[in-house]
Write a protein that holds these residues in place. Structure first.
Motif, PDB file in Angstrom:
ATOM      1  N   ALA A 158      39.699  42.011  50.511  1.00  0.00           N
ATOM      2  CA  ALA A 158      39.307  43.253  51.026  1.00  0.00           C
ATOM      3  C   ALA A 158      39.490  44.059  49.978  1.00  0.00           C
ATOM      4  N   MET A 159      38.394  43.901  48.832  1.00  0.00           N
ATOM      5  CA  MET A 159      38.320  44.676  47.891  1.00  0.00           C
ATOM      6  C   MET A 159      36.759  44.721  47.500  1.00  0.00           C
ATOM      7  N   ASP A 160      36.190  45.506  46.743  1.00  0.00           N
ATOM      8  CA  ASP A 160      34.912  45.472  46.289  1.00  0.00           C
ATOM      9  C   ASP A 160      34.772  44.850  44.735  1.00  0.00           C
ATOM     10  N   LEU A 161      33.711  44.170  44.447  1.00  0.00           N
ATOM     11  CA  LEU A 161      33.658  43.631  43.095  1.00  0.00           C
ATOM     12  C   LEU A 161      31.996  43.961  42.802  1.00  0.00           C
ATOM     13  N   VAL A 162      32.025  44.721  41.768  1.00  0.00           N
ATOM     14  CA  VAL A 162      30.614  45.199  41.303  1.00  0.00           C
ATOM     15  C   VAL A 162      30.256  44.377  40.115  1.00  0.00           C
ATOM     16  N   ALA A 163      29.195  43.838  40.363  1.00  0.00           N
ATOM     17  CA  ALA A 163      28.522  42.912  39.329  1.00  0.00           C
ATOM     18  C   ALA A 163      26.704  43.121  39.028  1.00  0.00           C
ATOM     19  N   TYR A 164      26.333  43.414  37.893  1.00  0.00           N
ATOM     20  CA  TYR A 164      25.046  43.796  37.730  1.00  0.00           C
ATOM     21  C   TYR A 164      24.230  44.601  38.936  1.00  0.00           C
ATOM     22  N   GLY A 165      24.982  45.706  39.176  1.00  0.00           N
ATOM     23  CA  GLY A 165      24.544  46.723  40.167  1.00  0.00           C
ATOM     24  C   GLY A 165      24.709  46.304  41.792  1.00  0.00           C
ATOM     25  N   LYS A 166      25.147  45.412  41.895  1.00  0.00           N
ATOM     26  CA  LYS A 166      25.351  44.730  43.489  1.00  0.00           C
ATOM     27  C   LYS A 166      27.168  44.931  43.731  1.00  0.00           C
ATOM     28  N   ARG A 167      27.186  45.258  44.831  1.00  0.00           N
ATOM     29  CA  ARG A 167      28.610  45.398  45.364  1.00  0.00           C
ATOM     30  C   ARG A 167      28.693  44.364  46.119  1.00  0.00           C
ATOM     31  N   TYR A 168      29.844  43.493  46.007  1.00  0.00           N
ATOM     32  CA  TYR A 168      30.221  42.385  46.631  1.00  0.00           C
ATOM     33  C   TYR A 168      31.538  42.466  47.275  1.00  0.00           C
ATOM     34  N   ARG A 169      31.643  42.318  48.572  1.00  0.00           N
ATOM     35  CA  ARG A 169      32.860  42.470  49.344  1.00  0.00           C
ATOM     36  C   ARG A 169      33.588  41.474  49.534  1.00  0.00           C
ATOM     37  N   LEU A 170      34.817  41.172  49.212  1.00  0.00           N
ATOM     38  CA  LEU A 170      35.589  39.689  49.196  1.00  0.00           C
ATOM     39  C   LEU A 170      36.229  40.089  50.704  1.00  0.00           C
ATOM     40  N   THR A 171      36.134  39.077  51.561  1.00  0.00           N
ATOM     41  CA  THR A 171      36.747  39.156  53.072  1.00  0.00           C
ATOM     42  C   THR A 171      37.910  38.345  53.162  1.00  0.00           C
ATOM     43  N   CYS A 172      37.890  37.134  52.377  1.00  0.00           N
ATOM     44  CA  CYS A 172      39.127  36.062  52.620  1.00  0.00           C
ATOM     45  C   CYS A 172      39.130  35.119  51.338  1.00  0.00           C
ATOM     46  N   CYS A 173      40.062  34.495  51.267  1.00  0.00           N
ATOM     47  CA  CYS A 173      40.286  33.193  50.401  1.00  0.00           C
ATOM     48  C   CYS A 173      40.673  31.889  50.980  1.00  0.00           C
ATOM     49  N   ASP A 174      40.623  30.677  50.273  1.00  0.00           N
ATOM     50  CA  ASP A 174      41.255  29.872  50.755  1.00  0.00           C
ATOM     51  C   ASP A 174      42.856  29.446  50.286  1.00  0.00           C
ATOM     52  N   LYS A 175      43.385  28.412  50.583  1.00  0.00           N
ATOM     53  CA  LYS A 175      44.909  28.416  50.507  1.00  0.00           C
ATOM     54  C   LYS A 175      45.170  28.206  49.302  1.00  0.00           C
ATOM     55  N   PHE A 176      44.489  27.472  48.326  1.00  0.00           N
ATOM     56  CA  PHE A 176      44.824  27.361  47.088  1.00  0.00           C
ATOM     57  C   PHE A 176      44.868  28.725  46.408  1.00  0.00           C
ATOM     58  N   THR A 177      43.840  29.515  46.602  1.00  0.00           N
ATOM     59  CA  THR A 177      43.851  30.801  45.796  1.00  0.00           C
ATOM     60  C   THR A 177      45.049  31.694  46.457  1.00  0.00           C
ATOM     61  N   CYS A 178      45.420  31.539  47.635  1.00  0.00           N
ATOM     62  CA  CYS A 178      46.332  32.460  48.270  1.00  0.00           C
ATOM     63  C   CYS A 178      47.740  31.941  47.477  1.00  0.00           C
ATOM     64  N   ASP A 179      48.021  30.814  47.479  1.00  0.00           N
ATOM     65  CA  ASP A 179      49.263  30.070  46.839  1.00  0.00           C
ATOM     66  C   ASP A 179      49.185  30.527  45.332  1.00  0.00           C
ATOM     67  N   PHE A 180      48.010  30.527  44.617  1.00  0.00           N
ATOM     68  CA  PHE A 180      48.259  30.832  43.321  1.00  0.00           C
ATOM     69  C   PHE A 180      48.437  32.130  43.064  1.00  0.00           C
ATOM     70  N   MET A 181      47.805  33.016  43.734  1.00  0.00           N
ATOM     71  CA  MET A 181      48.289  34.676  43.659  1.00  0.00           C
ATOM     72  C   MET A 181      49.717  34.756  44.004  1.00  0.00           C
ATOM     73  N   GLU A 182      50.041  34.177  44.915  1.00  0.00           N
ATOM     74  CA  GLU A 182      51.534  34.479  45.348  1.00  0.00           C
ATOM     75  C   GLU A 182      52.438  33.857  44.328  1.00  0.00           C
ATOM     76  N   SER A 183      52.265  32.900  43.617  1.00  0.00           N
ATOM     77  CA  SER A 183      53.047  32.362  42.523  1.00  0.00           C
ATOM     78  C   SER A 183      53.231  33.402  41.628  1.00  0.00           C
ATOM     79  N   HIS A 184      51.955  33.981  40.976  1.00  0.00           N
ATOM     80  CA  HIS A 184      52.205  35.049  40.034  1.00  0.00           C
ATOM     81  C   HIS A 184      52.385  36.455  40.368  1.00  0.00           C
ATOM     82  N   GLY A 185      52.953  36.601  41.562  1.00  0.00           N
ATOM     83  CA  GLY A 185      53.258  38.104  42.041  1.00  0.00           C
ATOM     84  C   GLY A 185      52.186  39.074  42.662  1.00  0.00           C
ATOM     85  N   ILE A 186      51.364  38.517  43.145  1.00  0.00           N
ATOM     86  CA  ILE A 186      50.199  38.965  43.724  1.00  0.00           C
ATOM     87  C   ILE A 186      49.991  38.649  45.294  1.00  0.00           C
ATOM     88  N   ILE A 187      50.441  39.633  45.877  1.00  0.00           N
ATOM     89  CA  ILE A 187      50.380  39.358  47.356  1.00  0.00           C
ATOM     90  C   ILE A 187      48.527  39.576  47.997  1.00  0.00           C
TER      91      ILE A 187
END
Length: 690
Positions: A158-187
């Motif tokens: 639920a954030m925007d990523l700007v790269a080369y003049g285009k704005r990409y909206r991130l909507t969801c992630c997979d389970k591995f990404t979610c577990d990795f971010m939680e293990s490093h303190g990012i909810i």
């Protein structure tokens, strides 16, 4: 006083107290302070102060040692093949279309932890008309103008990523990404849904077009609906009624996109035809034509739509019915599964039942082997029939090595209708290593035949065996009194040498009992004959030592009624018929007829009439021999002693003990030379005296 003199210090920086070496942090104790002033030597570093603060003295085991740090693992090893995946979208502004203002295009963002690189892909959609696939190759994306790059700590749902003049909206992630971010303190934030595309939603809400399009656009609709959909029919063309005609198979394809037909020929392996790709190319076939002037000339061979009343369609291609294309009648006997489903859904009332028209192949003709022509061996002739380049027949090498130089020799006589061949004797040699038979005839003097080799080594097939599976004579088939047929001649085995007897006794398990019994019976006969001969020799020796035998004149009546008895060895020469086998020759004791006494000796004086077809000499050296009438006439008795008459000045032999018994030599015992009397020379097998 100037400021430089009051404050002579010019270096105000602090010394470095922390450094890295090979990826490991190393603290350095400062020795110089600000302005280059030396510090106290006993000054403690920060780590030493921390160690002292945490120091807990123990009295039992001493000071506890600190646990060594874990092994250092580089980042490219620790994060190898670990990728964070985010789903999202971006909006693309549309300027050319009045019906839509922007498009919503979904994306997938991959973050590679190994080197902090990012790749963005767009899932491909068929017939989208847009360049899709890989939008941004794998690389480190810049975050701002200061040179910072996007890091995984900066990414979240639920954030925007700007790269080369285009704005990409991130909507969801997979389970591995979610577990990795939680293990490093990012909810991770709550996932979002990709908004629908307004143009696609408007097409779904608006009803279908009601206006009627011209006929030109029906072809486009047909093409878009039935593109890459083909009906396949299996047919054959029977042309056996014509000269050199045959039945050939074809495949008929009907393309639903434009109603065209093509005919392909089914080629079989080694059918002798050039494999052309098509018999008839893809085209439309007219079924019926409009009425037109027959004599009207045509400027082209192609038929236009104005001339055709109806074209061939799927309803004209039915399984089990013939169809005429280009003057040929093709019988359709089957179709594929897609064609059956198409007829079931779109064409009712048509049954597509396959017709069994494939003929079963005729059974292969049995190969027959021509009869043996007599040249070479049976295996050589059979090899000419089995292969174009004949190969030598295989041999049993183990048998040849084990039985090398083992030859069994048998005595045989010929069974023939010619009387002259009855007395012929042969030596039949059987080679155990190769099961070959060779025949040799011992040369006989004055027999009229040369003798020698009769048959070279060759395998002899048994009577009644065929060329496909021939049966050859083996040592098991060679027994006493057995018949061996060799190239039209019949040989009867009468005896064998001593080695054959020993070989049969040593290998009795490999021979039938009937064959062994014949040889044992023959050996018993030999033993009995030797005993009889030894007894006869003893009796002769006894008679020679006891005294002389008188030859007296018999009475005339006795001479007419009596028959002189002679040994069997001499009987074959007196009789014109062929004699029996040597094994049947018995010793006949002499009989007394009147005053005639004959010696019971195997080597008596028995001048035969015929021996080897050579007549007995009538007169040699003025010694006259009386002719025999129905037997043998003894000499005339004169005073009890019967010396021969003196003729030509030849003196009769001297009397020794009354009568001089002849010595036995070679079965015929002529008298010794005494008083200058010389016996006749040897003729026709008669042994001359020593």
């Amino acid at each position: 006083m100037s400021s430089s003199e009051s404050n002579p210090k010019s270096n105000f920086h602090r010394s470095q107290t922390f450094s890295y070496k090979n990826g490991i942090a190393l603290p350095v104790v400062p020795k110089v302070g600000i302005g280059g002033e030396p510090l106290h030597v006993n000054q403690l570093s920060v780590s030493d102060v921390d160690e002292l603060a945490n120091k807990r003295p123990t009295l039992t085991y001493g000071q506890a040692k600190q646990t060594p740090p874990a092994d250092f693992i580089p980042g490219h090893v620790a994060f190898d093949k670990k990728v964070l995946k985010f789903d999202g979208y971006f909006k693309e502004t549309v300027h050319e279309s009045p019906q839509e203002y922007y498009r919503v295009r979904p994306i997938v963002l991959y973050y590679y932890l190994e080197d902090d690189s990012i790749a963005i892909h767009e899932p491909e959609v068929d017939n989208a008309g847009l360049p899709q696939g890989k939008l941004i190759n794998r690389q480190r994306l810049p975050k701002n103008d200061q040179g910072d790059c996007w890091h995984w700590k900066d990414l979240n749902v639920a954030m925007d990523l700007v790269a080369y003049g285009k704005r990409y909206r991130l909507t969801c992630c997979d389970k591995f990404t979610c577990d990795f971010m939680e293990s490093h303190g990012i909810i991770p934030n709550c996932p979002e849904m990709i908004p629908p595309d307004p143009y696609i939603e408007s097409r779904k809400r608006n009803p279908a077009r009601e206006h009627v399009t011209p006929s030109e656009f029906d072809k486009l609709k047909q093409f878009l609906t039935y593109d890459r959909k083909v009906l396949r029919f299996y047919a054959y063309w029977n042309d056996t009624d014509n000269l050199f005609g045959e039945c050939r198979r074809y495949v008929i394809h009907y393309y639903l996109a434009d109603g065209t037909l093509e005919i392909r020929e089914v080629y079989e392996k080694n059918d002798g035809r050039d494999p052309f790709p098509l018999m008839v190319g893809r085209r439309r076939f007219p079924k019926s034509m409009k009425n037109s002037t027959v004599n009207f000339p045509s400027i082209s061979m192609e038929v236009s739509d104005q001339e055709v009343k109806e074209w061939y369609g799927p309803r004209d291609l039915v399984v089990g019915q013939p169809v005429t294309l280009l003057g040929r009648d093709f019988f359709i006997y089957d179709c594929d599964e897609f064609t059956k489903n198409y007829f079931y859904q779109n064409i009712r009332g048509v049954e597509l039942e396959p017709v069994d028209v494939i003929k079963k192949p005729a059974p292969p003709e049995k190969k027959w082997v021509p009869p043996y022509n007599g040249f070479g061996s049976v295996e050589d002739s059979l090899g000419n029939c089995l292969s174009f380049i004949p190969k030598p027949p295989k041999k049993d090498v183990i048998k040849m090595l084990e039985n090398d130089k083992i030859i069994l020799r048998y005595e045989a006589k010929m069974e023939s209708r010619i009387p002259e061949d009855w007395n012929r004797r042969f030596i039949l040699s059987f080679h155990v290593a190769t099961d070959e038979i060779s025949i040799f005839e011992p040369p006989l003097r004055n027999s009229g035949r040369i003798g020698g080799k009769v048959l070279s080594k060759i395998r002899i097939p048994k009577p009644g065996s065929n060329a496909e599976s021939p049966e050859f004579y083996t040592a098991r088939d060679l027994a006493i009194c057995s018949v061996v047929e060799v190239l039209g001649c019949r040989f009867i085995i009468t005896d064998a040498d001593e080695y054959v007897y020993k070989y049969l006794e040593g290998n009795a398990a490999a021979f039938p009992s009937e064959t062994l019994d014949t040889f044992r019976h023959k050996a018993q006969e030999r033993k009995t004959k030797l005993v009889q001969e030894s007894l006869t020799a003893q009796q002769e020796k006894l008679e020679q030592t006891t005294g002389s035998v008188l030859f007296c004149d018999p009475e005339p009546a006795a001479m007419e009624t009596s028959v002189a008895m002679v040994p069997l060895e001499c009987t074959q020469f007196l009789d014109s018929r062929p004699s029996e086998s040597p094994s049947k020759r018995d010793i006949v004791p002499p009989q007394s007829q009147g005053n005639i006494q004959m010696l019971q000796n195997q080597g008596d004086i028995c001048p035969p009439l015929f021996q080897g077809n050579i007549p007995t000499p009538q007169n040699q050296g003025d010694i006259s021999v009386l002719q025999s009438q129905g037997g043998i006439y003894p000499p005339q008795s004169q005073g009890g002693i019967c010396p021969p008459q003196s003729q030509g000045g030849i003196c009769p032999p001297q009397s020794q003990g009354g009568i001089c018994p002849p010595q036995s030599q070679g079965g015929i015992c002529p008298p010794q030379s005494q008083g200058g009397i010389y016996p006749p020379q040897s003729q026709g097998g008669i042994c001359p005296p020593l």
